[in-house]
Motif scaffolding. Structure first.
Motif, PDB file in Angstrom:
ATOM      1  N   ALA A   1       0.715 -45.588  -1.445  1.00 43.35           N
ATOM      2  CA  ALA A   1       0.489 -46.664  -1.242  1.00 43.35           C
ATOM      3  C   ALA A   1       1.200 -48.448  -1.021  1.00 43.35           C
ATOM      4  O   ALA A   1       2.685 -47.810  -2.331  1.00 43.35           O
ATOM      5  CB  ALA A   1      -0.612 -46.762  -2.598  1.00 43.35           C
TER       6      ALA A   1
ATOM      7  N   LEU B   1      -2.511 -48.099   2.456  1.00 50.74           N
ATOM      8  CA  LEU B   1      -3.159 -47.034   1.697  1.00 50.74           C
ATOM      9  C   LEU B   1      -2.475 -45.907   3.183  1.00 50.74           C
ATOM     10  O   LEU B   1      -2.815 -46.247   3.745  1.00 50.74           O
ATOM     11  CB  LEU B   1      -4.148 -46.796   0.835  1.00 50.74           C
TER      12      LEU B   1
ATOM     13  N   VAL C   1      -4.109 -45.125  -8.476  1.00 54.10           N
ATOM     14  CA  VAL C   1      -3.923 -44.140  -7.772  1.00 54.10           C
ATOM     15  C   VAL C   1      -3.728 -42.725  -8.787  1.00 54.10           C
ATOM     16  O   VAL C   1      -3.239 -43.576 -10.315  1.00 54.10           O
ATOM     17  CB  VAL C   1      -2.114 -43.804  -7.642  1.00 54.10           C
ATOM     18  N   SER C   2      -5.039 -42.205  -8.679  1.00 55.12           N
ATOM     19  CA  SER C   2      -5.287 -41.256  -9.890  1.00 55.12           C
ATOM     20  C   SER C   2      -5.198 -39.450  -9.080  1.00 55.12           C
ATOM     21  O   SER C   2      -5.104 -39.289  -8.249  1.00 55.12           O
ATOM     22  CB  SER C   2      -7.361 -41.020 -10.158  1.00 55.12           C
ATOM     23  N   SER C   3      -4.991 -38.942 -10.263  1.00 57.47           N
ATOM     24  CA  SER C   3      -4.112 -37.445 -11.085  1.00 57.47           C
ATOM     25  C   SER C   3      -5.272 -36.766 -11.187  1.00 57.47           C
ATOM     26  O   SER C   3      -5.765 -36.551 -11.850  1.00 57.47           O
ATOM     27  CB  SER C   3      -3.039 -37.249 -11.546  1.00 57.47           C
TER      28      SER C   3
ATOM     29  N   PRO D   1     -11.159 -43.926  -7.959  1.00 61.00           N
ATOM     30  CA  PRO D   1     -10.304 -45.446  -7.997  1.00 61.00           C
ATOM     31  C   PRO D   1     -10.641 -46.227  -7.029  1.00 61.00           C
ATOM     32  O   PRO D   1     -10.421 -47.736  -7.492  1.00 61.00           O
ATOM     33  CB  PRO D   1      -8.929 -44.531  -6.996  1.00 61.00           C
TER      34      PRO D   1
ATOM     35  N   TYR E   1      -2.247 -44.411 -11.863  1.00 55.04           N
ATOM     36  CA  TYR E   1      -1.160 -45.313 -11.324  1.00 55.04           C
ATOM     37  C   TYR E   1      -2.040 -47.043 -10.805  1.00 55.04           C
ATOM     38  O   TYR E   1      -2.821 -46.971  -9.798  1.00 55.04           O
ATOM     39  CB  TYR E   1      -0.527 -45.211 -10.489  1.00 55.04           C
TER      40      TYR E   1
ATOM     41  N   GLY F   1       0.417 -39.204   0.287  1.00 51.81           N
ATOM     42  CA  GLY F   1       0.565 -40.034  -0.969  1.00 51.81           C
ATOM     43  C   GLY F   1       1.809 -41.296  -0.994  1.00 51.81           C
ATOM     44  O   GLY F   1       2.434 -41.419  -2.071  1.00 51.81           O
TER      45      GLY F   1
ATOM     46  N   TRP G   1      -4.358 -35.945  -5.969  1.00 47.13           N
ATOM     47  CA  TRP G   1      -4.180 -37.510  -5.398  1.00 47.13           C
ATOM     48  C   TRP G   1      -5.222 -38.030  -4.989  1.00 47.13           C
ATOM     49  O   TRP G   1      -5.653 -37.728  -3.980  1.00 47.13           O
ATOM     50  CB  TRP G   1      -2.079 -37.863  -5.008  1.00 47.13           C
ATOM     51  N   ARG G   2      -6.092 -39.113  -5.514  1.00 47.45           N
ATOM     52  CA  ARG G   2      -7.170 -40.303  -5.496  1.00 47.45           C
ATOM     53  C   ARG G   2      -6.535 -41.191  -5.481  1.00 47.45           C
ATOM     54  O   ARG G   2      -5.509 -41.819  -5.869  1.00 47.45           O
ATOM     55  CB  ARG G   2      -8.793 -39.501  -5.447  1.00 47.45           C
ATOM     56  N   MET G   3      -6.111 -42.193  -3.922  1.00 47.41           N
ATOM     57  CA  MET G   3      -6.039 -43.629  -4.109  1.00 47.41           C
ATOM     58  C   MET G   3      -7.506 -44.599  -3.538  1.00 47.41           C
ATOM     59  O   MET G   3      -8.176 -44.295  -2.624  1.00 47.41           O
ATOM     60  CB  MET G   3      -5.058 -44.251  -3.666  1.00 47.41           C
TER      61      MET G   3
ATOM     62  N   GLU H   1      -3.418 -41.829   1.682  1.00 44.12           N
ATOM     63  CA  GLU H   1      -3.769 -40.771   1.269  1.00 44.12           C
ATOM     64  C   GLU H   1      -3.135 -39.598   1.595  1.00 44.12           C
ATOM     65  O   GLU H   1      -2.364 -38.757   0.230  1.00 44.12           O
ATOM     66  CB  GLU H   1      -4.660 -40.644   0.479  1.00 44.12           C
TER      67      GLU H   1
END
Length: 253
Positions: A32, A25, A240-242, A215, A188, A30, A4-6, A27
């Motif tokens: 936010a 955040l 928030v990206s998978s 992101p 997300y 996980g 995951w990156r945010m 990260e």
């Protein structure tokens, strides 16, 4: 396993001189959370800051010590509510302040926990389709759902921003909490109403399709678009990206 990156972005907008939104955040854990404060003068700024700090502190402890569940997200919202209520009780100038809250916890196994109070929203982009995963706690939403008014009606504008639930509004708060499983490539979005009032969902979707795997770029672009289209309110987003992963066996939609 999911990676995951945010990233997040927040801006006061083009009309207001203060930014009463707050974003936090974490990260590595996980986590936010985003809050949109209200209450005039310093109240909104204080309420949103207390909301995100209390929620994040509680959730960090839970994630570090074990596997969180839905009740933990509710408890985190309760902590945020108590923090805002306590501050308002001890300082007269802060009475009446409150905040929205939108929070998310994503795990390496792909499980996703979402909670919200108020009209800040959580969206999910999956397979090029954007879906709102939250329902606004607002007078407008209740009247639209009841068939009493059309969302695009002239009278709807006056109801925007009138919340039926908020952090700090009452001694007890009832957040909505949902869980699900991510798919590889899901994105997300957490956002305050400063985005959704200015930018249509179709345009939000296009940004996430184009930039969702980046992101920081996506969050900056969404804030820019809100300001380009008027920026009448503070605007905050978290993306928030998978980046990769697979659905675990036994997962549910």
């Amino acid at each position: 396993m999911f990676v995951w990156r945010m990233a997040g972005a927040s801006h006061p907008g083009r009309v207001r001189c203060r930014n009463e939104d707050h974003v936090c955040l974490d990260e590595p854990h996980g986590l936010a959370v985003l809050a949109d404060g209200m209450g005039g003068h310093a109240g909104g700024i204080v309420a949103s800051r207390l909301t995100v700090l209390a929620w994040m502190e509680y959730m960090q402890q839970v994630v570090t010590s074990g596997r969180p569940g839905e009740d933990d997200l509710r408890a985190a919202c309760t902590c945020a509510n108590r923090a805002v209520c306590h501050a308002a009780a001890v300082e007269a100038g802060l009475r009446g302040m409150g905040s929205t809250l939108a929070g998310i916890h994503v795990t390496q196994s792909g499980q996703v926990f979402i909670c919200h109070v108020g009209d800040s929203r959580v969206y999910r982009l999956r397979a090029l389709g954007l879906q709102c995963l939250t329902r606004d706690h607002s007078v407008l939403r209740e009247q639209v759902d009841a068939g009493m008014i059309a969302e695009e009606a002239a009278g709807a504008f006056a109801l925007r921003g009138l919340l039926t639930r908020a952090i700090g509004a009452e001694p007890e708060v009832l957040p909505d909490v949902t869980t699900g499983w991510a798919r590889g490539g899901d994105v997300y979005l957490l956002c305050s109403d400063g985005l959704t009032e200015m930018v249509a969902e179709a345009d939000i979707a296009r940004v996430l399709v184009d930039l969702g795997m980046h992101p920081r770029l996506a969050s900056i672009r969404l804030v820019e678009m809100a300001n380009e289209r008027g920026g009448v309110d503070n605007v905050s987003v978290v993306v928030v990206s998978s980046l990769q992963g697979h659905r675990p066996q036994g997962s549910v939609e």
